[in-house]
Motif scaffolding. Structure first.
Motif, mmCIF file in Angstrom:
data_model
loop_
_atom_site.group_PDB
_atom_site.id
_atom_site.type_symbol
_atom_site.label_atom_id
_atom_site.label_comp_id
_atom_site.label_asym_id
_atom_site.label_seq_id
_atom_site.Cartn_x
_atom_site.Cartn_y
_atom_site.Cartn_z
ATOM 1 N N SER A 1 0.809 -1.211 0.000
ATOM 2 C CA SER A 1 0.000 0.000 0.000
ATOM 3 C C SER A 1 0.842 1.259 0.000
ATOM 4 O O SER A 1 0.301 2.365 -0.101
ATOM 5 C CB SER A 1 -0.934 0.018 1.219
ATOM 6 O OG SER A 1 -0.168 0.009 2.425
ATOM 7 N N ASN A 2 2.160 1.131 0.165
ATOM 8 C CA ASN A 2 3.009 2.319 0.197
ATOM 9 C C ASN A 2 4.400 1.963 -0.321
ATOM 10 O O ASN A 2 4.772 0.787 -0.414
ATOM 11 C CB ASN A 2 3.089 2.908 1.606
ATOM 12 C CG ASN A 2 3.555 1.873 2.626
ATOM 13 O OD1 ASN A 2 4.734 1.515 2.655
ATOM 14 N ND2 ASN A 2 2.626 1.378 3.452
ATOM 15 N N GLN A 3 5.168 2.991 -0.625
ATOM 16 C CA GLN A 3 6.485 2.800 -1.208
ATOM 17 C C GLN A 3 7.469 2.208 -0.216
ATOM 18 O O GLN A 3 8.382 1.453 -0.592
ATOM 19 C CB GLN A 3 7.014 4.141 -1.735
ATOM 20 C CG GLN A 3 8.286 4.029 -2.551
ATOM 21 C CD GLN A 3 8.114 3.181 -3.800
ATOM 22 O OE1 GLN A 3 7.076 3.235 -4.448
ATOM 23 N NE2 GLN A 3 9.115 2.404 -4.145
ATOM 24 N N LYS A 4 7.303 2.519 1.058
ATOM 25 C CA LYS A 4 8.242 1.995 2.053
ATOM 26 C C LYS A 4 8.167 0.472 2.114
ATOM 27 O O LYS A 4 9.196 -0.212 2.173
ATOM 28 C CB LYS A 4 7.953 2.593 3.426
ATOM 29 C CG LYS A 4 8.911 2.085 4.491
ATOM 30 C CD LYS A 4 8.638 2.691 5.861
ATOM 31 C CE LYS A 4 9.620 2.123 6.889
ATOM 32 N NZ LYS A 4 9.379 2.704 8.242
ATOM 33 N N THR A 5 6.950 -0.059 2.108
ATOM 34 C CA THR A 5 6.798 -1.514 2.141
ATOM 35 C C THR A 5 7.444 -2.150 0.917
ATOM 36 O O THR A 5 8.096 -3.189 1.011
ATOM 37 C CB THR A 5 5.314 -1.889 2.186
ATOM 38 O OG1 THR A 5 4.699 -1.266 3.316
ATOM 39 C CG2 THR A 5 5.143 -3.401 2.290
ATOM 40 N N ARG A 6 7.285 -1.503 -0.211
ATOM 41 C CA ARG A 6 7.915 -2.018 -1.431
ATOM 42 C C ARG A 6 9.435 -2.007 -1.292
ATOM 43 O O ARG A 6 10.122 -2.952 -1.704
ATOM 44 C CB ARG A 6 7.470 -1.179 -2.627
ATOM 45 C CG ARG A 6 8.073 -1.623 -3.950
ATOM 46 C CD ARG A 6 7.503 -0.817 -5.111
ATOM 47 N NE ARG A 6 8.144 -1.165 -6.365
ATOM 48 C CZ ARG A 6 7.834 -2.224 -7.103
ATOM 49 N NH1 ARG A 6 6.888 -3.051 -6.693
ATOM 50 N NH2 ARG A 6 8.472 -2.472 -8.227
ATOM 51 N N ASN A 7 9.973 -0.943 -0.697
ATOM 52 C CA ASN A 7 11.420 -0.859 -0.523
ATOM 53 C C ASN A 7 11.924 -1.875 0.489
ATOM 54 O O ASN A 7 13.046 -2.386 0.359
ATOM 55 C CB ASN A 7 11.815 0.552 -0.093
ATOM 56 C CG ASN A 7 11.613 1.577 -1.201
ATOM 57 O OD1 ASN A 7 11.556 1.218 -2.374
ATOM 58 N ND2 ASN A 7 11.494 2.847 -0.829
ATOM 59 N N VAL A 8 11.115 -2.189 1.497
ATOM 60 C CA VAL A 8 11.503 -3.204 2.476
ATOM 61 C C VAL A 8 11.644 -4.562 1.796
ATOM 62 O O VAL A 8 12.536 -5.351 2.111
ATOM 63 C CB VAL A 8 10.474 -3.274 3.626
ATOM 64 C CG1 VAL A 8 10.705 -4.505 4.493
ATOM 65 C CG2 VAL A 8 10.543 -2.012 4.477
ATOM 66 N N GLN A 9 10.764 -4.835 0.857
ATOM 67 C CA GLN A 9 10.795 -6.115 0.141
ATOM 68 C C GLN A 9 11.889 -6.167 -0.923
ATOM 69 O O GLN A 9 12.203 -7.237 -1.432
ATOM 70 C CB GLN A 9 9.434 -6.372 -0.520
ATOM 71 C CG GLN A 9 8.299 -6.508 0.477
ATOM 72 C CD GLN A 9 6.951 -6.658 -0.196
ATOM 73 O OE1 GLN A 9 6.841 -6.504 -1.412
ATOM 74 N NE2 GLN A 9 5.917 -6.945 0.588
ATOM 75 N N ARG A 10 12.476 -5.037 -1.224
ATOM 76 C CA ARG A 10 13.511 -4.974 -2.250
ATOM 77 C C ARG A 10 14.817 -5.560 -1.709
ATOM 78 O O ARG A 10 15.182 -5.339 -0.555
ATOM 79 C CB ARG A 10 13.709 -3.523 -2.685
ATOM 80 C CG ARG A 10 14.403 -3.341 -4.005
ATOM 81 C CD ARG A 10 14.715 -1.864 -4.247
ATOM 82 N NE ARG A 10 13.516 -1.040 -4.219
ATOM 83 C CZ ARG A 10 12.801 -0.753 -5.300
ATOM 84 N NH1 ARG A 10 13.143 -1.271 -6.469
ATOM 85 N NH2 ARG A 10 11.742 0.026 -5.210
ATOM 86 N N GLY A 11 15.506 -6.314 -2.517
ATOM 87 C CA GLY A 11 16.775 -6.894 -2.097
ATOM 88 C C GLY A 11 17.949 -6.251 -2.802
ATOM 89 O O GLY A 11 17.797 -5.548 -3.808
ATOM 90 N N PHE A 12 19.144 -6.489 -2.241
ATOM 91 C CA PHE A 12 20.369 -5.998 -2.868
ATOM 92 C C PHE A 12 20.848 -6.995 -3.925
ATOM 93 O O PHE A 12 20.666 -8.197 -3.786
ATOM 94 C CB PHE A 12 21.456 -5.785 -1.822
ATOM 95 C CG PHE A 12 21.173 -4.627 -0.884
ATOM 96 C CD1 PHE A 12 21.366 -3.320 -1.307
ATOM 97 C CD2 PHE A 12 20.716 -4.862 0.400
ATOM 98 C CE1 PHE A 12 21.107 -2.261 -0.452
ATOM 99 C CE2 PHE A 12 20.444 -3.809 1.257
ATOM 100 C CZ PHE A 12 20.639 -2.496 0.832
ATOM 101 N N LEU A 13 21.493 -6.473 -4.946
ATOM 102 C CA LEU A 13 21.986 -7.337 -6.014
ATOM 103 C C LEU A 13 23.154 -8.189 -5.547
ATOM 104 O O LEU A 13 23.343 -9.314 -6.005
ATOM 105 C CB LEU A 13 22.416 -6.496 -7.223
ATOM 106 C CG LEU A 13 21.297 -5.712 -7.926
ATOM 107 C CD1 LEU A 13 21.869 -4.891 -9.072
ATOM 108 C CD2 LEU A 13 20.219 -6.654 -8.438
ATOM 109 N N THR A 14 23.967 -7.660 -4.642
ATOM 110 C CA THR A 14 25.108 -8.401 -4.110
ATOM 111 C C THR A 14 24.934 -8.607 -2.621
ATOM 112 O O THR A 14 24.389 -7.747 -1.918
ATOM 113 C CB THR A 14 26.422 -7.636 -4.374
ATOM 114 O OG1 THR A 14 26.338 -6.330 -3.809
ATOM 115 C CG2 THR A 14 26.684 -7.522 -5.865
ATOM 116 N N SER A 15 25.397 -9.734 -2.140
ATOM 117 C CA SER A 15 25.253 -10.037 -0.719
ATOM 118 C C SER A 15 26.412 -9.445 0.072
ATOM 119 O O SER A 15 27.445 -9.081 -0.468
ATOM 120 C CB SER A 15 25.224 -11.552 -0.526
ATOM 121 O OG SER A 15 26.379 -12.149 -1.073
#
Length: 521
Positions: free
Chosen positions: A507-521
């Protein structure tokens, strides 16, 4: 001095590649004195064994003396084969030549000439062993095509038949595979890459070289061994494992994607349907079987519609009444005998307007949904104004900006959706009940019909809620409902509604960013 391969028995024994003549009766009796042939008649009825017996080498057009030797020069090597060996696979190039020679010399062996042939002596060594009665098995693709070509050139009917019934040798990548000819017998797996690309190996013996007379063939056309250098041998081995009827453990989605890619490359359409992820279950509450399948795996030709009238009366055939309401059903080609109520799944992003309960589609999802809606419209015999070419592109998943669901007579540009108490909603990673959420003018669905027991809740007009007017759908599952239009638009009097089964939304951009992962570990 050319080497000689004779069928006559010498004091030092016979070499391995020497053509075998029939032994004398005394030698045969001595060699086989300890063997019991009392059950020969009984075994003959059980096993059909090709071969030559004494006095049995006569063929239409003439015969050759069984124990007399005939000389054949192949390249630099001289072979001497008995009449029995030559007649074991006749009529052939050899039998025709030597019978004519015998007839010209009044059946005198002394006047028969040596047959000289400019072919590969290494391959003829196998041909000679075949004529002696040994079973010749190709070792790889190159050996197979050489035997195959010379069997046509020498016109050996029994060897041709044997090779046409044998396994096909295919080199994939850098590995050799033996493929049984009947492995493509499952529905949908023929025609395929092999039967079309290597037609010569899957035709009948009389159609190997269409338009060419085998009797006048000085040189058979060159045949290349089946070779596919640009595909993975490991994936091909997995596909063969499934074609043999065994279950395959798919390691992960990347593995499945590779299997599907190569199954489509080889045009194994039946196998492709077995690799596509799906679930088929029986819904006890709705009293119907359901299939969950990804949007891009749906074949338009397998779409159909189950009307509410047929569903309630269990009619097997459509009524004469125009269809006013029902559910879209689906059956996987070559696999499913019965149709199931369709639940399509998509993992492409879509935008849900909570006020209007309308869904905005993007990219290939927009094109595929448009094509799917048009297929349903065609099943309902509804007209369309969209160009046929654009619809064909949309069916292949090609993004076409000029096409949208409004190009079909069943929907507007933003697709109508329906939620209900049975919809599983995951919002910002948390399970939410339908009643917990504040909606706009949403249609509630308790299953097949719209709930009208209570009016839908109106969304609270405050600053916090106004920011949540839209949800971004990451993954979702939908049924497709055909129903009468509440208000006529001057065209079709029915419309299509996507009924939500399960959604995963933010429902918001923050939640989407939380679910976003980094390309490198």
């Amino acid at each position: 001095m050319p080497r000689t391969h004779s069928s006559q028995q010498g004091d030092e024994g016979q070499k391995e590649r020497t053509s075998g003549s029939l032994p004398s009766s005394s030698h045969s009796a001595q060699s086989h004195a300890s063997l019991d042939f009392s059950n020969t008649d009984r075994l003959a009825g059980k096993f059909k064994v090709p071969g030559v017996v004494r006095g049995g080498s006569e063929r239409d057009g003439g015969s050759l003396p069984d124990e007399k030797g005939f000389s054949i020069q192949v390249g630099s090597e001289l072979y001497k084969l008995s009449g029995a060996s030559i007649m074991s696979d006749a009529p052939s190039y050899f039998s025709t030549f030597f019978i004519e020679q015998m007839q010209q010399n009044d059946d005198r062996i002394g006047g028969v000439k040596t047959l000289s042939i400019d072919r590969d002596p290494e391959i003829f060594r196998d041909i000679a062993r075949h004529l002696q009665g040994y079973l010749i098995t190709p070792t790889d693709g190159r050996h197979f095509v050489k035997l195959f070509a010379d069997a046509q050139f020498y016109r050996l009917p029994r060897l041709q038949s044997q090779l046409f019934e044998s396994e096909i040798f295919v080199e994939v990548g850098n590995e050799h595979f033996r493929i049984p000819r009947d492995i493509f017998s499952a529905p949908g797996d023929t025609p395929n890459y092999f039967t079309l690309g290597f037609t010569v190996f899957f035709s009948s013996p009389g159609d190997v070289f269409p338009g060419l007379n085998p009797r006048g063939l000085l040189r058979p056309p060159a045949i290349h061994p089946p070779r596919i250098p640009n595909r993975s041998p490991k994936i091909f081995a997995d596909l063969l494992h499934m074609l043999r009827g065994y279950a395959l453990t798919i390691q992960n989605e990347d593995h499945r994607s590779q299997l599907l890619k190569d199954a489509r490359y080889y045009n194994l359409r039946g196998l492709e349907q077995k690799l596509i992820p799906y679930t088929v279950t029986h819904n006890i509450d709705r009293r119907i079987s359901e299939i969950v399948i990804r949007l891009h795996d749906i074949k338009a030709s397998q779409i159909s519609i189950l009307s509410d009238v047929r569903k309630s009366t269990d009619q097997a055939s459509p009524t004469s009444q125009p269809l006013r309401s029902g559910w879209v059903t689906y059956a996987r080609p070559f696999v499913d005998e019965n149709r199931h109520e369709l639940i399509l799944e998509t993992s492409d992003p879509m935008l849900l307007n909570l006020e209007t309960c309308r869904l905005t589609l993007f990219g290939t999802t927009r094109s595929r949904i448009t094509s799917l809606f048009q297929t349903v419209a065609n099943k309902l015999n509804l007209p369309t104004t969209a160009p046929l070419g654009l619809m064909m592109l949309a069916s292949e998943g090609t993004s076409t900006p000029t096409l949208s669901p409004s190009s079909t007579p069943l929907s507007e540009d933003q697709v109508k959706v329906r939620f209900g108490n049975d919809t599983h909603i995951i919002l910002d990673g948390v399970d939410r009940a339908f009643d917990e959420l504040q909606w706009g003018s949403v249609e509630e669905s308790g299953g097949e019909t719209t709930s009208s027991d209570r009016p839908p809740k109106r969304r609270r007009e405050d600053a916090a809620s106004s920011k949540q007017q839209f949800w971004a759908l990451n993954r979702s599952q939908w049924r497709l409902r055909i129903q009468p239009r509440a208000v006529s638009n001057g065209g079709s009097d029915v419309e299509i509604v996507m009924v939500a089964v399960k959604i995963d939304a933010t429902s918001n951009q923050k939640t989407r960013n939380v679910q976003r992962g980094f390309l490198t570990s």
